[in-house]
Enzyme design. Structure first.
Site, PDB file in Angstrom:
ATOM      1  N   SER A  92       0.827  -1.201   0.000  1.00 41.78           N
ATOM      2  CA  SER A  92       0.000   0.000   0.000  1.00 41.78           C
ATOM      3  C   SER A  92       0.865   1.257   0.000  1.00 41.78           C
ATOM      4  CB  SER A  92      -0.962  -0.037   1.205  1.00 41.78           C
ATOM      5  OG  SER A  92      -1.974   0.917   1.078  1.00 41.78           O
ATOM      6  N   GLU A 124      -2.068  -2.729  -8.222  1.00 37.17           N
ATOM      7  CA  GLU A 124      -3.234  -3.112  -7.423  1.00 37.17           C
ATOM      8  C   GLU A 124      -3.770  -1.873  -6.736  1.00 37.17           C
ATOM      9  OE1 GLU A 124      -3.569  -3.097  -3.838  1.00 37.17           O
ATOM     10  OE2 GLU A 124      -1.631  -2.109  -3.613  1.00 37.17           O
ATOM     11  N   HIS A 173      -4.793  -5.827  -1.703  1.00 43.76           N
ATOM     12  CA  HIS A 173      -5.397  -5.751  -0.374  1.00 43.76           C
ATOM     13  C   HIS A 173      -6.357  -6.926  -0.178  1.00 43.76           C
ATOM     14  CE1 HIS A 173      -3.671  -1.761  -0.685  1.00 43.76           C
ATOM     15  NE2 HIS A 173      -3.911  -1.586   0.593  1.00 43.76           N
TER      16      HIS A 173
END
Length: 306
Positions: free
Chosen positions: A104, A208, A278
């Site tokens: 992230s 992502e 995630h």
């Protein structure tokens, strides 16, 4: 000898202390020696401490002598620190055997380290979201994720394979010696045009995201398209895009619409369904390492350990 993991918080504050404790306990059950940074549970506004506190945590992690430096969680905050990170110290730690792992917001750190030093880091879990799941639910840390983490920790990780959502367009694919790089799409796009964005040509770019509607994903991909970043790669690999809600206004516009649009715009392969993002079931990927990619039909192999 037990592998030594150093837990630190360079981004968002840890709000779920129970998940933090579960994550530490899980790593210990798996046989790791866990050390906690002094400010791992610090908090300042939405951050795990002010900028100087989180910057110092990164440098303590690099100096810890641990085998693995693992972030507690993502969130936001690393882009505020990029100008002051001691990249040579990070690179030296990796040269001495340390593996930096995260997801992230950690994409900002990974891209900056790659741009400044060419050093390899690992896209993988964070402590809380990866190892700290459970609590009132029956959910347990994912076996595949833990196995991939162990392979990375032991130096045995050689690659990963998966099945795409659809058969590969254009027949079998073979790519050799291409740099694996990428991460969270939102963070990556925010770094374009800065000194901390690596100039990678002929790479395998994986992406992502979470909480971004398909039209927002397409808008970010459009920026990468128009800037020429996508066309300079040998392949684009789309991971998991989660946490969004479609609406009646979309009238059939969905994630598969974006994928088809991107495939039509690019002359290079666009692969799908990489088990990374995630989500609990995710592999670990070496950011900055060269690999081979082979695909036929729906089956894909990404190999870097040869």
């Amino acid at each position: 000898m037990k592998k030594h993991i150093y837990i630190y918080s360079p981004s968002g504050a840890v709000r779920d202390k129970a998940a933090f404790r579960r994550g530490v306990k899980r790593l210990q059950v798996l046989g790791y020696d866990v050390e906690l940074d002094a400010d791992a549970l610090n908090g300042y506004m939405r951050f795990a401490g002010d900028d100087s506190t989180r910057l110092a945590a990164i440098h303590r992690a690099a100096a810890s002598g641990a085998d693995i430096a693992l972030i507690s969680r993502g969130g936001y905050g690393i882009t505020r620190l990029l100008a002051d990170i001691r990249y040579r110290a990070v690179s030296k730690a990796v040269d001495q055997g340390m593996q930096f792992v995260g997801i992230s917001d950690f994409t900002a750190f990974q891209l900056a380290v790659l741009a400044k030093t060419g050093t390899v880091t690992w896209a993988g879990p964070a402590l809380c979201e990866g190892f700290g799941v459970g609590g009132a639910s029956d959910e347990q840390p994912d076996d595949i994720m833990e196995d991939c983490f162990h392979d990375m920790a032991s130096g045995q990780g050689e690659g990963t394979g998966w099945r795409q959502n659809q058969a590969l367009l254009g027949g079998p694919l073979g790519i050799q010696n291409a740099m694996v790089w990428g991460g969270n799409l939102s963070v990556l796009v925010s770094m374009v045009g800065t000194p901390y964005f690596p100039s990678v040509k002929g790479g395998i770019l994986f992406l992502e995201d979470i909480g971004e509607h398909p039209y927002q994903i397409e808008r970010m991909l459009t920026q990468l398209l128009h800037s020429g970043i996508l066309s300079r790669q040998k392949a684009v690999v789309l991971g998991q895009f989660t946490g969004f809600t479609l609406h009646a206004h979309d009238k059939g516009f969905k994630l598969s619409t974006v994928v088809a649009w991107l495939q039509a715009k690019l002359k290079i392969p666009v692969l799908t369904n990489l088990p990374y993002g995630h989500v609990q079931t995710k592999v670990l990927l070496p950011v900055g390492k060269r690999a081979d990619l082979v695909a036929e039909g729906r089956d894909v192999m990404l190999v870097w350990g040869h």
